[in-house]
Each structure stands twice: as structure tokens, then as C-alpha cells.
Design an enzyme around this catalytic site. Structure first.
Site, short mmCIF file in Angstrom:
data_model
loop_
_atom_site.label_atom_id
_atom_site.label_comp_id
_atom_site.label_asym_id
_atom_site.label_seq_id
_atom_site.Cartn_x
_atom_site.Cartn_y
_atom_site.Cartn_z
N ASN A 1 0.86 -1.18 0.00
CA ASN A 1 0.00 0.00 0.00
C ASN A 1 0.90 1.23 0.00
OD1 ASN A 1 -1.87 1.99 0.37
ND2 ASN A 1 -2.69 1.21 2.30
N ARG B 1 -2.40 -2.01 -3.64
CA ARG B 1 -3.69 -1.38 -3.35
C ARG B 1 -3.82 -0.08 -4.16
NH1 ARG B 1 -5.29 2.73 1.27
NH2 ARG B 1 -7.51 2.75 0.86
N HIS C 1 -13.27 1.56 0.38
CA HIS C 1 -13.21 0.41 1.30
C HIS C 1 -13.79 -0.86 0.66
CE1 HIS C 1 -13.58 3.40 4.92
NE2 HIS C 1 -12.31 3.17 4.64
N ARG D 1 -13.84 13.70 8.85
CA ARG D 1 -14.60 14.10 7.65
C ARG D 1 -16.07 14.30 7.97
NH1 ARG D 1 -12.42 9.05 4.59
NH2 ARG D 1 -10.20 9.51 4.53
N GLU E 1 -7.88 -6.36 4.58
CA GLU E 1 -7.76 -5.95 3.17
C GLU E 1 -6.48 -6.51 2.54
OE1 GLU E 1 -8.59 -2.29 5.07
OE2 GLU E 1 -9.55 -1.52 3.28
#
Ligand code: AMP
Length: 398
Positions: free
Chosen positions: A8, A89, A178, A238, A383
Site C-alpha cells: 500500500n 492497493r 473500502h 470528515r 484488506e
């Protein structure tokens, strides 16, 4: 046996996890942080031991070299050729990718063309990919997209009610995020639904970034994040969904530019913005324990928004068989899970079992009572495992 790496790459970081496949055993993991600095950090975890070195890492290529040196000097591998596949990723796959693909020149060009939709992320992923490519030109490289799982949404679900011309001309639509996590969770969740003919799952990935996905027959039908990860439920920093007028109005009120306000919506809002305490749910809980009213308000707003989306998706799916909680808060927040389930109880008949939920952190478990109308489970997400598995299957197919 074969070794596969999940990578990643961020703009100043490069996270990695090395697996032994097909057992999916984690061999080692680590991270290069502060890439671009003389005092960058290279950390690696192997055999239960962690090391962190402060070293100059001026670019991603150097990070890959350090990684190779560490793997060899620690005796983890004899040569980098032992790594048969690398899964990268990728945050934004736009409309082009509905599954993981070989990272060939065409994939590279398409990811590059999507930079305007995810400027920081996609650019960094390409830098990471190219750094590995230089070091291991012949390894099987696979791109695994955060958006791919959501590509099964129908037009009426992914389009925004803006002039259609803009949706088409600028590809301005809901992509979600996601996706790799929701895909993993929905697969894992199936074991709780044996005998259910058309399983309906509401998957809640609730970490510092948070999204909820409605899944029918293993396919995403709706997801809360939008064009970018700013949309959907309120998050650590957020806003989640907002009336677009808020942008205009606050720019007028404060004299800030659209870009400045956009940064505030991304980095200074959510739990942090409302509580004025922190974006971390543990700090919010500590502040609540001391009677902090804004922390209480932030927490209540957060739970409310999660429930709003679960209710919306219950209708969208025509009912639900399973609710899954995952990621930092979903996995480690018994109080949060209890508050959400209690709010869902009168309308949806969700019944949480405190003896299973209380104290449950970071572990998989069914936490609903047998007479709950919807089963509720906690499943730690993984993940990186999906990324490694997808990369490995391309290696096998070669
Ligand atoms: P994530 O983005 O999935 O890594 O989630 C990180 C967030 O999970 C943190 O900002 C906290 O709000 C929350 N969290 C709560 N408890 C824990 C815990 N024990 N470990 C990690 N994260 C936690």
C-alpha cells in the site's frame, strides 16, 4: 509454497505485508514512513520482534531497496526472486475496474488517467508500483482497487442528481471506497447465513474513515462513500454527506476559499470538529466520562448517522439478514456497537447480547441474541489478505 507481498503505497509511505501462500500465513510486515526526508522511518515486524530505524529515505525506490535489504539480512528470504507476486492497493479504479487486474501498461495508463479523481492516492500508488517494477521487473504485479467491489451498483444508485451531461462528461458519480474490506467482510459473513437463499448484508466498516455497504447475493447494491471518501457517514475528521450549500455559505461567512473549506471538511470536521476534542473514539469516550458535552454530542451524532444509513439500506435490500461491524471502531468499540444496536431495536428488532458484546475487541464473534431479527457480528477486516490472494491467483494463472 510461494511468497506474495501486499503493498500500500502512499505519497510519503510504503506499507507492506509478506505472506506465505496458499496458507495465507503472514511472514512479516512493516512500513516506510516520512519518505522524502533525511529522518524517515523504516519499520519491520518479523518473528514477534519489531524494529524501527531512522534513516534517509528520499524516494520510494530507496524504500524498496531497504525493504529488500531487510528481508535478506534478516534471513526472511534468500533473494527477492522468492517473491512470486505483488498486489498493489489502488484507491480509485473509476469506471474501468470491477475486479483486480494484472498491472500491465494499460492498467498503469488507466490508473494515471484517474489521477484527477484521487490526486494524492493514485499518483502515490503509481510511484510505489514503478519503484517495485524497477527492482523486480518480471514479478507478477496485480492492481487491487478500493472501488472495484462497488462497480455492481446500478445507475440509479451510483448517479448523483446533477445534470446528466456532467455525470457522463466528467465521470462524476459515486464510486465508493473500502471495497476490498466490504468484499472480504461479506464473504466471511456468509458463514453465519447458511441456508439463507439470497443473503442481505449490511457491512459497516467503521474506522477513522467509515463507510457502510448494502450487499445482496454477494454484490454491492449501494454504498455510503461517494465520488471520494468524504461522502456518506460522519467520520473521524470528515463531514460525510452535507447539503452542498454549506460550502458556499461557510466560504461567504469565513472568507475562506473553496479549497480551504474543502480541507476543513476533510481534516477538521467529523468527530474532531464537533467534539473539539479528538478524531479518536477513545479520546471522545474519555472526554464523555468527564462530562464533556460536545464529546457527547459528537458521539450521538455519529451513532445517529450510522443508524440512518443502516435504516436506508434495510429498505434498499428489502430487509437484512446480517449486520457486520468492522475496522477500528467497529471492531474495538463495544459501547459504539451497543448504542447503534439499541437504536435499531425498536424498528428493526435487532437485539444485542451484552454478554457477547461487552469487552469484545479485535475478535470475530456473533454478538446478537438468538431472537434478534437480524444477526449481528463483529469481523476484523483484512484488506491485505484479499490483495495477496488476488495477486496469488494471477500468479497461479500465469
Ligand atoms: P482504522 O481507521 O480502522 O484504523 O480505525 C482507527 C480508529 O479506531 C481510531 O481513530 C479510533 O477512533 C478507533 N479505535 C477505537 N479503539 C481502538 C483500538 N483499541 N485500537 C485501534 N483503534 C481504535
Amino acid at each position: 509454497m510461494a511468497k506474495v507481498m501486499a503493498v500500500n503505497a502512499g505519497s510519503s509511505s510504503l506499507k507492506f505485508k509478506l505472506y506465505e501462500m496458499p496458507e495465507a500465513k503472514v511472514i512479516c510486515s512493516g512500513n516506510a514512513e516520512r519518505i522524502g526526508h533525511e529522518d524517515a522511518i523504516f519499520g519491520i515486524k518479523y518473528n514477534g520482534e519489531s524494529s524501527k530505524d531512522i534513516v534517509p529515505i528520499l524516494d520510494h525506490e530507496r524504500a524498496v531497496e531497504l525493504l529488500a535489504d531487510a528481508l535478506i539480512s534478516k534471513g526472511i528470504i534468500k533473494s527477492m526472486d522468492e517473491i512470486v507476486a505483488i498486489g498493489h492497493r489502488i484507491v480509485q479504479g473509476g469506471k474501468y475496474f470491477s475486479k483486480s487486474v494484472l498491472f500491465d501498461k494499460k492498467t498503469e495508463d488507466l490508473i494515471e488517467s484517474l489521477i484527477p479523481l484521487a490526486p494524492l492516492h493514485n499518483r502515490a500508488h503509481l510511484v510505489g508500483f514503478r519503484a517495485f517494477k524497477k527492482y523486480l521487473p518480471d514479478v507478477t504485479s496485480v492492481a487491487v482497487f478500493d472501488t472495484a467491489f462497488h462497480q455492481t451498483m446500478e445507475e440509479q444508485d451510483y448517479l448523483f442528481p446533477i445534470p446528466y451531461e456532467y455525470s457522463v462528461k466528467y465521470d462524476c458519480r459515486r464510486y465508493g471506497a473500502h471495497g476490498t474490506s466490504h468484499q472480504y467482510l461479506s464473504r466471511e459473513g456468509l458463514k453465519y447465513l447458511e441456508g439463507v437463499e439470497h443473503p442481505r448484508i449490511i457491512s459497516c466498516h467503521i474506522g477513522s474513515g467509515a463507510s457502510i455497504t448494502a450487499i445482496k447475493d454477494g454484490k454491492c447494491v449501494a454504498t455510503s462513500m461517494g465520488l471520494s471518501p468524504l461522502g456518506g457517514i460522519m467520520m473521524g475528521t470528515r463531514t460525510g454527506d452535507l447539503d452542498p450549500t454549506v460550502m458556499n455559505y461557510l466560504c461567504q461567512c469565513t472568507g475562506k476559499s473553496v479549497e480551504e473549506m474543502f480541507q476543513i471538511f476533510n481534516k477538521k470536521s467529523g468527530l474532531l470538529g464537533v467534539s473539539e476534542v479528538s478524531n479518536d473514539s477513545r479520546d471522545i469516550a474519555a472526554a464523555i466520562a468527564q462530562g464533556n458535552k460536545l464529546a457527547m454530542l459528537a458521539d450521538t451524532m455519529f451513532v445517529r448517522r450510522v443508524c440512518d444509513f443502516i435504516g436506508q439500506y434495510f429498505v434498499r435490500l428489502g430487509g437484512a439478514d446480517l449486520i457486520i461491524f468492522s475496522a477500528g471502531i467497529g471492531e474495538n468499540g463495544p459501547d459504539f456497537r451497543e448504542k447503534v444496536c439499541k437504536e435499531l431495536e425498536p424498528s428493526l428488532g435487532v437485539k444485542i447480547d451484552p454478554s457477547k458484546n461487552d469487552g469484545l475487541r479485535g475478535k470475530e464473534a456473533l454478538i446478537s441474541k438468538p431472537d434478534s431479527k437480524i444477526k449481528v457480528v463483529v469481523i476484523p477486516t483484512d484488506e491485505e489478505l484479499v490483495i495477496a490472494q488476488d495477486a496469488y491467483s494471477y500468479y497461479l494463472a500465469k
